[in-house]
Design a protein around this motif. Sequence first.
Motif, PDB file in Angstrom:
ATOM      1  N   VAL A  51       1.868   8.890  -1.514  1.00  0.00           N
ATOM      2  CA  VAL A  51       1.972   8.960  -0.053  1.00  0.00           C
ATOM      3  C   VAL A  51       3.171   9.807   0.355  1.00  0.00           C
ATOM      4  N   GLU A  52       4.291   9.629  -0.326  1.00  0.00           N
ATOM      5  CA  GLU A  52       5.486  10.416  -0.004  1.00  0.00           C
ATOM      6  C   GLU A  52       5.255  11.902  -0.243  1.00  0.00           C
ATOM      7  N   ARG A  53       4.517  12.246  -1.296  1.00  0.00           N
ATOM      8  CA  ARG A  53       4.179  13.664  -1.535  1.00  0.00           C
ATOM      9  C   ARG A  53       3.374  14.240  -0.383  1.00  0.00           C
ATOM     10  N   LEU A  54       2.419  13.450   0.112  1.00  0.00           N
ATOM     11  CA  LEU A  54       1.559  13.933   1.194  1.00  0.00           C
ATOM     12  C   LEU A  54       2.279  13.941   2.544  1.00  0.00           C
ATOM     13  N   GLU A  55       3.213  13.003   2.762  1.00  0.00           N
ATOM     14  CA  GLU A  55       3.921  12.941   4.040  1.00  0.00           C
ATOM     15  C   GLU A  55       4.786  14.170   4.281  1.00  0.00           C
ATOM     16  N   ARG A  56       5.228  14.839   3.222  1.00  0.00           N
ATOM     17  CA  ARG A  56       6.008  16.073   3.403  1.00  0.00           C
ATOM     18  C   ARG A  56       5.172  17.137   4.098  1.00  0.00           C
ATOM     19  N   ARG A  57       3.897  17.168   3.781  1.00  0.00           N
ATOM     20  CA  ARG A  57       2.988  18.167   4.360  1.00  0.00           C
ATOM     21  C   ARG A  57       2.336  17.662   5.646  1.00  0.00           C
ATOM     22  N   TRP A  58       2.088  16.365   5.740  1.00  0.00           N
ATOM     23  CA  TRP A  58       1.403  15.759   6.877  1.00  0.00           C
ATOM     24  C   TRP A  58       2.264  14.628   7.439  1.00  0.00           C
ATOM     25  N   PRO A  59       3.200  14.931   8.348  1.00  0.00           N
ATOM     26  CA  PRO A  59       4.090  13.887   8.884  1.00  0.00           C
ATOM     27  C   PRO A  59       3.355  12.772   9.639  1.00  0.00           C
ATOM     28  N   GLN A  60       2.161  13.034  10.150  1.00  0.00           N
ATOM     29  CA  GLN A  60       1.420  12.003  10.888  1.00  0.00           C
ATOM     30  C   GLN A  60       0.967  10.861   9.985  1.00  0.00           C
ATOM     31  N   LEU A  61       1.089  11.006   8.685  1.00  0.00           N
ATOM     32  CA  LEU A  61       0.717   9.918   7.769  1.00  0.00           C
ATOM     33  C   LEU A  61       1.679   8.742   7.874  1.00  0.00           C
ATOM     34  N   ALA A  62       2.841   8.935   8.476  1.00  0.00           N
ATOM     35  CA  ALA A  62       3.792   7.839   8.657  1.00  0.00           C
ATOM     36  C   ALA A  62       3.210   6.761   9.570  1.00  0.00           C
ATOM     37  N   GLU A  63       2.218   7.114  10.382  1.00  0.00           N
ATOM     38  CA  GLU A  63       1.595   6.161  11.298  1.00  0.00           C
ATOM     39  C   GLU A  63       0.436   5.402  10.661  1.00  0.00           C
ATOM     40  N   ILE A  64       0.103   5.703   9.416  1.00  0.00           N
ATOM     41  CA  ILE A  64      -1.013   5.066   8.712  1.00  0.00           C
ATOM     42  C   ILE A  64      -0.455   4.034   7.739  1.00  0.00           C
ATOM     43  N   ASP A  65      -1.080   2.863   7.695  1.00  0.00           N
ATOM     44  CA  ASP A  65      -0.705   1.835   6.723  1.00  0.00           C
ATOM     45  C   ASP A  65      -1.451   2.090   5.417  1.00  0.00           C
ATOM     46  N   PHE A  66      -0.731   2.045   4.303  1.00  0.00           N
ATOM     47  CA  PHE A  66      -1.336   2.177   2.985  1.00  0.00           C
ATOM     48  C   PHE A  66      -1.232   0.829   2.295  1.00  0.00           C
ATOM     49  N   LEU A  67      -2.383   0.283   1.890  1.00  0.00           N
ATOM     50  CA  LEU A  67      -2.443  -1.041   1.279  1.00  0.00           C
ATOM     51  C   LEU A  67      -2.983  -0.951  -0.139  1.00  0.00           C
ATOM     52  N   VAL A  68      -2.519  -1.856  -0.978  1.00  0.00           N
ATOM     53  CA  VAL A  68      -3.050  -1.992  -2.334  1.00  0.00           C
ATOM     54  C   VAL A  68      -3.665  -3.382  -2.428  1.00  0.00           C
ATOM     55  N   LEU A  69      -4.960  -3.436  -2.736  1.00  0.00           N
ATOM     56  CA  LEU A  69      -5.649  -4.699  -2.965  1.00  0.00           C
ATOM     57  C   LEU A  69      -6.132  -4.736  -4.407  1.00  0.00           C
ATOM     58  N   GLU A  70      -6.324  -5.936  -4.915  1.00  0.00           N
ATOM     59  CA  GLU A  70      -6.767  -6.087  -6.303  1.00  0.00           C
ATOM     60  C   GLU A  70      -8.159  -5.484  -6.518  1.00  0.00           C
ATOM     61  N   VAL A  71      -9.138  -5.981  -5.783  1.00  0.00           N
ATOM     62  CA  VAL A  71     -10.531  -5.545  -5.929  1.00  0.00           C
ATOM     63  C   VAL A  71     -11.176  -5.463  -4.549  1.00  0.00           C
ATOM     64  N   PRO A  72     -12.231  -4.671  -4.415  1.00  0.00           N
ATOM     65  CA  PRO A  72     -12.933  -4.631  -3.123  1.00  0.00           C
ATOM     66  C   PRO A  72     -13.711  -5.915  -2.885  1.00  0.00           C
ATOM     67  N   GLN A  73     -13.815  -6.294  -1.621  1.00  0.00           N
ATOM     68  CA  GLN A  73     -14.602  -7.460  -1.244  1.00  0.00           C
ATOM     69  C   GLN A  73     -16.064  -7.041  -1.103  1.00  0.00           C
ATOM     70  N   PRO A  74     -16.986  -7.923  -1.418  1.00  0.00           N
ATOM     71  CA  PRO A  74     -18.400  -7.581  -1.235  1.00  0.00           C
ATOM     72  C   PRO A  74     -18.718  -7.390   0.241  1.00  0.00           C
ATOM     73  N   GLU A  75     -19.543  -6.397   0.538  1.00  0.00           N
ATOM     74  CA  GLU A  75     -19.908  -6.119   1.925  1.00  0.00           C
ATOM     75  C   GLU A  75     -20.909  -7.159   2.413  1.00  0.00           C
ATOM     76  N   GLY A  76     -20.630  -7.749   3.560  1.00  0.00           N
ATOM     77  CA  GLY A  76     -21.564  -8.680   4.187  1.00  0.00           C
ATOM     78  C   GLY A  76     -21.663 -10.035   3.531  1.00  0.00           C
ATOM     79  N   ALA A  77     -20.822 -10.316   2.557  1.00  0.00           N
ATOM     80  CA  ALA A  77     -20.891 -11.620   1.894  1.00  0.00           C
ATOM     81  C   ALA A  77     -19.486 -12.192   1.797  1.00  0.00           C
TER      82      ALA A  77
END
Length: 152
Positions: A51-77
């Motif tokens: 994210v820090e590498r990309l923020e140098r080129r795209w400063p608007q990324l500071a307004e985006i939250d970056f999250l790390v989750l273990e696994v994806p949740q099933p859709e609709g269940a």
Amino acid sequence: MDNPVPPPSAGSGPRRRDRHGRGMRGPVAPPQVPLSASRAEVFADLVQDSVERLERRWPQLAEIDFLVLEVPQPEGAQDDLTGFSDDAVPLGGTISAGDGRPARVVIYRRPVEIRTKSRDERAVLVHEVVVEQVAELLGLTPETVDPGYGED
């Protein structure tokens, strides 16, 4: 026969195993060395570096939250596995901004870790996933977000 081992006292609390009288074991490594970081912490650091590498080129990324989750949740269940499909497990995803909360980019740790063998491979894959998700969120191509995308 005499019993050389005294019986355990009833009110002394849980028994701790200490065979040689040296006391309880301490941490394997001090907290300032990389060995003491968990896999989840190391993975979160890889995402933050990307994210820090990309923020140098795209400063608007500071307004985006970056999250790390273990696994994806099933859709609709919620409680059953009926939401999973035969498609591949996603490595990341985006959540559009709304209701006073910023846009979010989610990276799934376990699917990324399973697909890589070394820390270097993991760092490359994490960066590619972050670039792809940011490109999707911004409506751009990954090559526009990071000119070095796919050059490995």
